[in-house]
Write a protein that holds these residues in place. Structure first.
Motif, PDB file in Angstrom:
ATOM      1  N   ASP A 180       0.827  -1.201   0.000  1.00  0.00           N
ATOM      2  CA  ASP A 180       0.000   0.000   0.000  1.00  0.00           C
ATOM      3  C   ASP A 180       0.867   1.259   0.000  1.00  0.00           C
ATOM      4  O   ASP A 180       0.537   2.262  -0.656  1.00  0.00           O
ATOM      5  CB  ASP A 180      -0.923  -0.005   1.220  1.00  0.00           C
ATOM      6  CG  ASP A 180      -1.856   1.193   1.238  1.00  0.00           C
ATOM      7  OD1 ASP A 180      -2.711   1.286   0.342  1.00  0.00           O
ATOM      8  OD2 ASP A 180      -1.715   2.038   2.141  1.00  0.00           O
ATOM      9  N   LEU A 197       3.143   1.811  -9.380  1.00  0.00           N
ATOM     10  CA  LEU A 197       1.848   1.125  -9.331  1.00  0.00           C
ATOM     11  C   LEU A 197       1.974  -0.309  -9.836  1.00  0.00           C
ATOM     12  O   LEU A 197       1.308  -1.223  -9.318  1.00  0.00           O
ATOM     13  CB  LEU A 197       0.817   1.898 -10.147  1.00  0.00           C
ATOM     14  CG  LEU A 197       0.423   3.274  -9.585  1.00  0.00           C
ATOM     15  CD1 LEU A 197      -0.582   3.966 -10.498  1.00  0.00           C
ATOM     16  CD2 LEU A 197      -0.139   3.162  -8.176  1.00  0.00           C
ATOM     17  N   GLN A 210       1.180  -3.669  -7.680  1.00  0.00           N
ATOM     18  CA  GLN A 210       0.318  -4.729  -8.208  1.00  0.00           C
ATOM     19  C   GLN A 210       0.985  -6.095  -8.066  1.00  0.00           C
ATOM     20  O   GLN A 210       0.333  -7.078  -7.695  1.00  0.00           O
ATOM     21  CB  GLN A 210       0.000  -4.441  -9.670  1.00  0.00           C
ATOM     22  CG  GLN A 210      -1.126  -5.289 -10.245  1.00  0.00           C
ATOM     23  CD  GLN A 210      -1.601  -4.750 -11.580  1.00  0.00           C
ATOM     24  OE1 GLN A 210      -0.825  -4.217 -12.368  1.00  0.00           O
ATOM     25  NE2 GLN A 210      -2.887  -4.869 -11.846  1.00  0.00           N
ATOM     26  N   ARG A 226      -4.408   3.521 -11.137  1.00  0.00           N
ATOM     27  CA  ARG A 226      -3.821   3.237 -12.447  1.00  0.00           C
ATOM     28  C   ARG A 226      -4.628   3.913 -13.559  1.00  0.00           C
ATOM     29  O   ARG A 226      -4.063   4.435 -14.524  1.00  0.00           O
ATOM     30  CB  ARG A 226      -3.762   1.727 -12.691  1.00  0.00           C
ATOM     31  CG  ARG A 226      -2.465   1.077 -12.235  1.00  0.00           C
ATOM     32  CD  ARG A 226      -2.409  -0.380 -12.636  1.00  0.00           C
ATOM     33  NE  ARG A 226      -2.588  -0.570 -14.072  1.00  0.00           N
ATOM     34  CZ  ARG A 226      -1.608  -0.418 -14.967  1.00  0.00           C
ATOM     35  NH1 ARG A 226      -0.406  -0.087 -14.574  1.00  0.00           N
ATOM     36  NH2 ARG A 226      -1.846  -0.612 -16.248  1.00  0.00           N
ATOM     37  N   GLU A 237       2.118   1.792  -3.488  1.00  0.00           N
ATOM     38  CA  GLU A 237       1.008   2.342  -4.270  1.00  0.00           C
ATOM     39  C   GLU A 237       0.828   3.830  -3.995  1.00  0.00           C
ATOM     40  O   GLU A 237       0.641   4.640  -4.918  1.00  0.00           O
ATOM     41  CB  GLU A 237      -0.282   1.588  -3.925  1.00  0.00           C
ATOM     42  CG  GLU A 237      -1.511   2.108  -4.644  1.00  0.00           C
ATOM     43  CD  GLU A 237      -2.787   1.449  -4.134  1.00  0.00           C
ATOM     44  OE1 GLU A 237      -3.854   2.068  -4.330  1.00  0.00           O
ATOM     45  OE2 GLU A 237      -2.734   0.365  -3.551  1.00  0.00           O
ATOM     46  N   LEU A 279      -6.078   0.400  -6.269  1.00  0.00           N
ATOM     47  CA  LEU A 279      -4.954   0.417  -7.209  1.00  0.00           C
ATOM     48  C   LEU A 279      -5.457   0.556  -8.641  1.00  0.00           C
ATOM     49  O   LEU A 279      -4.883   1.307  -9.439  1.00  0.00           O
ATOM     50  CB  LEU A 279      -4.130  -0.866  -7.064  1.00  0.00           C
ATOM     51  CG  LEU A 279      -2.970  -1.022  -8.051  1.00  0.00           C
ATOM     52  CD1 LEU A 279      -1.881  -0.005  -7.747  1.00  0.00           C
ATOM     53  CD2 LEU A 279      -2.385  -2.425  -7.989  1.00  0.00           C
TER      54      LEU A 279
END
Length: 855
Positions: A184, A206, A210, A227, A187, A223
């Protein structure tokens, strides 16, 4: 454990419940299952377990246990769209809890406030929680609170404060084993990179997040939303729409969070609007507005209303009611401190201008224009667009041009941060409105010469500098090798009639991997400050050469004829008519490539005459007798220019821009005159011209059979004076940078060419479809030829349609004969066409080839 090893935590919780636990332990186990289901599973199951955990906590007679469960339940209820119940549970948790536990509850209430868009309330709760968590030496929850505070700062546009909190949180996460929280944090750093304008870094972070979530088996819909934001900023709106819609499907399938569904619908609406699909945008935005309203999420609902209004305007529904709606949305966004407020003011001003409401338009556009001096690049461009629109309304062409120049300067600087040529090309779409405003104002105030300057200002700008070379990345190189191997195996299987779905799936996976890694590249060129100078162009053209630049204003072709020290303007036909005619011609050339279609020849020639009327108009009679350079807009890249009567027997070349032609004209050939001949597999003639050319050029390097493998071919092409490649060519409209030439070990793709230090000075591609491009951005082209031009290639001969392999051989042999006498590519190609037999197959073959550049 539920955020360190989620699936293990779930299994352990189920074990506890199977062992006749005490109310206290059973409460913890149900809470773990509830959190797991809340974040990665079915909300109904989550709420059931969390309510049971709350009841068991009350029986355990532990106030802090009950407060902790109430906090988890409150967050789940908010995510389920039951906002009032969720906030009540969180309020009760703050009342019941004490000390350290109360600080954790305050953090969860802050998180719920962030989800609801109540940013000030979120910051206040975090401010109260952090000192207590730090005093208790609670590293994990302190890091969570700092991460949340940073995320709220980003929503308010305070990027520097967010960076400080993200950095502090990351240092704490490094001391823990909380793998989900670490993902996290990555991200969140990606989100920060995006908000600061660093799109390549955002995509890289990102993608890393993932990968981390995938290892944990925890789908994260936030996410997907982030994205989508970054993909849209990169000009990849269709991909963002596909990602959002796919995530909505997965979320609906597991019965996931209602709040995330609304946010995904908003992302899909934005993406659809940017992709030009107004009706899909309206449908997605309308549903998002209703969901946000039901969830009492005013901040989010207001953003969704902005997209809904934008989509309605794009669908042609401008009205006084929409002016009022856009103004109300702008006021509400400004009260939230949302960065999107100038966009709403610009929208209100634009609609008001269209209705003739000048006072309203001025008020809204002046508010939007305030963003032009600060904030991220797109916000500043919004401000300059507002400034330009109002300047046009008051009739000040000078101020229009100044505002457009400043706005496009912002875009230029933004593009230099992007390493991938695809991202740089697509990013130019964000300046299309400014460019269009400038073109109209320049024609009105300065005539043809100023229109030429502005046409060049935003045309084929990506070709103005070489793309960032892909790094010596072992994973990228191994991915390219694996891609070639799989593609070659798939091609062999097709030829043998064997099924290929598995190989095609693996090829698509590798393509996604390669593209992802190239999109991560950061631009390394600050820009050379180049400005197009029409005087320099006219000097280089001299008295004999004519340059014809085709601009498009309000859907009509404007012909700018540059020659003999001046620029003259002529008017052509409608662009849409020219595009349709070009498609008809392409279809005709495809049929003429096969024997037996002779009856189509007069039809194709007649279409060529109509194309000339549409594209050149009266300028066709003013071309003189010397060489011509044609500079078409991106949407006319499919035109076979040799078919136009005024060009058919003339020396002419094609260039993406006048600036590109100037650079090619001034490119110095490499020393040594090294020549390379390449013959790929599977040609109907076996690449028959290559052995004969090898005999003529005794010192040339010849690569054929197993020697024509991609690594060897690239090594020999680098820095060559002349390269000739006879190979099957394929154009990929869906992914133009995977357009390829077929070598012995698989496809040689555009990404491979971008790894060259210097592409060949001259290159001849005697292959089908090598001069086809994808038109993207404002007026950019992606394809094989446009990849070569910025890398040192000054002249290319390539083909825009399928051709007859046997008819290509005499054309190529005569072309090389002309080059050996010192002729330019355009001169040699003109003479080679004239030498062909008069039958339809050979004539169509000659028309399909064009010379690009200036060598």
């Amino acid at each position: 454990m539920v955020f360190a090893a989620p699936n293990q935590a779930l299994a352990r919780a189920e074990e506890v419940l199977g062992s006749d636990p005490s109310p206290l332990h059973a409460s913890v186990a149900h809470q773990v299952i509830g959190i797991w289901q809340r974040d990665w599973g079915d909300m109904r199951i989550a709420l059931d377990h969390l309510r049971r955990a709350r009841d068991l906590a009350a029986r355990s007679e532990s106030a802090d246990r009950e407060a902790d469960v109430l906090a988890a339940l409150g967050v789940a209820l908010v995510h389920a769209g039951r906002t009032r119940q969720g906030l009540a549970a969180l309020e009760r948790g703050v009342e019941v809890g004490s000390g350290h536990t109360r600080a954790r509850v305050l953090f969860r209430r802050a998180y719920a406030s962030w989800v609801l868009g109540h940013h000030r309330a979120a910051l206040e709760d975090v401010r109260r929680a952090v000192p207590v968590l730090r005093q208790a030496d609670d590293v994990i929850w302190t890091a969570r609170a700092l991460t949340l505070r940073a995320t709220v700062h980003l929503a308010l546009g305070a990027v520097e404060r967010a960076d400080a909190d993200f950095t502090a949180a990351e240092a704490l996460w490094d001391t823990t084993g909380q793998e989900h929280d670490k993902a996290d944090a990555v991200e969140s750093r990606g989100l920060a990179a995006y908000r600061s304008g660093n799109i390549p870094a955002a995509l890289r972070l990102l993608d890393e997040a993932q990968e981390r979530y995938a290892k944990l088996g925890t789908p994260m819909f936030m996410l997907n939303i982030r994205r989508c934001e970054v993909l849209m900023a990169a000009g990849l709106a269709p991909e963002a729409l596909a990602e959002a819609d796919a995530a909505i499907g997965v979320l609906d399938g597991i019965g996931g969070q209602s709040t995330r569904k609304a946010e995904l619908l908003l992302a899909a609406a934005r993406a659809a609007r940017l992709a030009g699909d107004a009706h899909t945008a309206i449908a997605r935005a309308d549903l998002a507005v209703r969901l946000f309203a039901g969830q009492r999420r005013t901040w989010w609902e207001t953003h969704a209303r902005l997209v809904l209004i934008e989509a309605r305007v794009a669908a042609g529904r401008g009205s006084g009611r929409l002016v009022a709606d856009a103004a109300a949305v702008a006021d509400r966004l400004a009260s939230f401190g949302a960065p999107a407020a100038p966009e709403a003011s610009l929208l209100a001003g634009r609609i008001a201008l269209g209705l003739g409401w000048r006072e309203d338009a001025q008020r809204h556009l002046e508010v939007a224009a305030r963003s032009r001096h600060s904030g991220p690049p797109l916000a500043r461009m919004t401000g300059w667009a507002a400034q330009a629109l109002w300047a046009r309304a008051v009739g000040s062409d000078r101020q229009v041009l100044e505002a457009c120049r400043r706005g496009l300067d912002v875009l230029d600087h933004h593009r230099t941060t992007l390493g991938a040529s695809e991202l740089r090309a697509r990013a130019t779409a964000q300046g299309a409105e400014l460019a269009g405003l400038a073109a109209r104002a320049s024609l009105a105030s300065g005539g043809p010469r100023r229109l030429l300057v502005w046409s060049e200002r935003w045309r084929a700008t990506v070709l103005s500098a070489p793309p960032t070379r892909p790094p010596a990345d072992p994973e990228l190189l191994s991915g390219l090798t694996a891609f070639r191997e799989i593609a070659a195996r798939a091609e062999a299987a097709r030829m043998e009639g064997r099924p290929v779905p598995t190989l095609e799936r693996e090829q698509r996976r590798l393509e996604r991997e390669i593209r992802s890694r190239t999109l991560h590249m950061r631009g390394d060129a600050p820009g050379d400050g180049y400005r197009f100078d029409p005087r320099r162009l006219l000097e280089r053209l001299g008295d004999d050469v004519r340059l014809v630049e085709l601009a498009v204003l309000d859907g009509r072709v404007q012909v700018l004829l540059c020659a003999q020290g001046r620029v003259r303007r002529f008017e052509g036909g409608l662009l849409a008519d020219a595009e349709r005619e070009a498609e008809h011609v392409q279809a005709g050339l495809r049929r003429l490539a096969h024997p037996g279609a002779e009856a189509r020849l007069p039809v194709v020639e007649a279409a060529g005459r109509r194309l000339e009327e549409l594209l050149l108009g009266p300028a066709a009679a003013q071309l003189g007798s010397g060489p011509v350079v044609v500079v078409p807009p991106g949407r006319l890249h499919r035109v076979p220019w040799a078919l136009l009567p005024s060009l058919r027997e003339r020396v002419f070349s094609v260039s993406p821009s006048a600036s590109s032609w100037l650079r090619a004209r001034e490119t110095v050939p490499p020393p040594g005159g090294r020549q390379v001949l390449v013959r790929g597999p599977g040609l109907a003639t076996g690449g028959a011209e290559v052995p004969e050319l090898a005999g003529r050029h005794g010192s040339a390097t010849v690569l054929e059979y197993d020697d024509a493998r991609v690594p060897r071919v690239l090594a020999e092409l680098d820095g060559a004076a002349l390269a000739h490649i006879a190979a099957h060519g394929t154009f990929r409209a869906d992914s133009p940078l995977f357009s390829a030439l077929r070598m012995a070990d698989g496809p040689l793709i555009v990404h491979d060419f971008e790894r060259l230090d210097r592409s060949p000075y001259r290159i001849i591609l005697s292959c089908c479809d090598t001069a086809r491009f994808a038109s993207v951005g404002a007026d950019e082209l992606l394809g094989l030829v446009t990849a070569l031009l910025p890398l040192g290639t000054a002249g290319v001969v390539a083909c825009s349609a399928p051709v007859n392999d046997e008819a290509v051989v005499p054309l190529m042999l005569t072309l090389h004969k002309g080059l050996s006498t010192g002729a330019s590519m355009a001169e040699a190609l003109r003479d080679a066409r004239a030498s062909l037999p008069g039958d339809s197959v050979h004539q169509a073959t000659g028309w399909a080839f064009s010379a690009f550049g200036a060598a």
